[in-house]
Design a protein around this motif. Sequence first.
Motif, PDB file in Angstrom:
ATOM      1  N   LEU A  47      -0.415   9.447   8.307  1.00  0.00           N
ATOM      2  CA  LEU A  47      -1.211   8.780   7.275  1.00  0.00           C
ATOM      3  C   LEU A  47      -2.495   8.184   7.849  1.00  0.00           C
ATOM      4  O   LEU A  47      -3.571   8.315   7.249  1.00  0.00           O
ATOM      5  CB  LEU A  47      -0.369   7.703   6.577  1.00  0.00           C
ATOM      6  N   ARG A  61      -6.088  -0.252   4.047  1.00  0.00           N
ATOM      7  CA  ARG A  61      -5.304   0.989   4.021  1.00  0.00           C
ATOM      8  C   ARG A  61      -4.392   1.086   5.247  1.00  0.00           C
ATOM      9  O   ARG A  61      -3.261   1.556   5.150  1.00  0.00           O
ATOM     10  CB  ARG A  61      -6.230   2.199   3.922  1.00  0.00           C
ATOM     11  N   TRP A  65      -0.382   1.547   5.028  1.00  0.00           N
ATOM     12  CA  TRP A  65       0.386   2.605   5.697  1.00  0.00           C
ATOM     13  C   TRP A  65       1.419   2.010   6.659  1.00  0.00           C
ATOM     14  O   TRP A  65       2.519   2.527   6.779  1.00  0.00           O
ATOM     15  CB  TRP A  65      -0.537   3.556   6.436  1.00  0.00           C
TER      16      TRP A  65
END
Length: 186
Positions: A47, A61, A65
């Motif tokens: 990811l 982000r 993740w």
Amino acid sequence: MGRRFTHDPTRAQGSEAAPPGPFAQDVHWAGERRSAIGVAFILLTVLVAMDAGFGELNVARGALWTGLAGLLLVVLHPPRVSVRPGLLITRGLLVTDTVRTDSLVSVRWSDGVAQRMVLRDTEGSRVEIDPTIMIRNPAMWHRLDEDTRTSIRSGTLLGGVTALRQLAQRIDRETAHTVFKVSGLR
């Protein structure tokens, strides 16, 4: 093949310490734990690498993740199951459950996708385990079988003898299958 028992240098956590004596534990637990950690790490790596490749990786982000990989680790992390005289102990990431196996009240199969065996004792404690743990660990099954026989003799185990018999038959089939496979007869 003989039984292999190891001694636990620590005591069970909780209000009562575990009785002394040999105990057996799941010999496959460490490998399953490594697999859970590996899968979570691979997910996180993929990811983050994808986001970095697309130029969209930022702190928010990255945290998302990481949280997702952590959640996957919590879901996949196997409980550590051990059996000692009179006790069956399961240690998860957050919770430790203990049941007195020499004073069981019931043993039953739980319904659902993943088959589970639920053991309850006279003190009201409850433990839920995957029966394949007993199949893969004969020393654990032997210890549990001895203690459940004590529960039957003392008259506390009123429900679940059939479930135990089914598990014993399954273990016998698996053992026979392994013997035939190793000896080259199958």
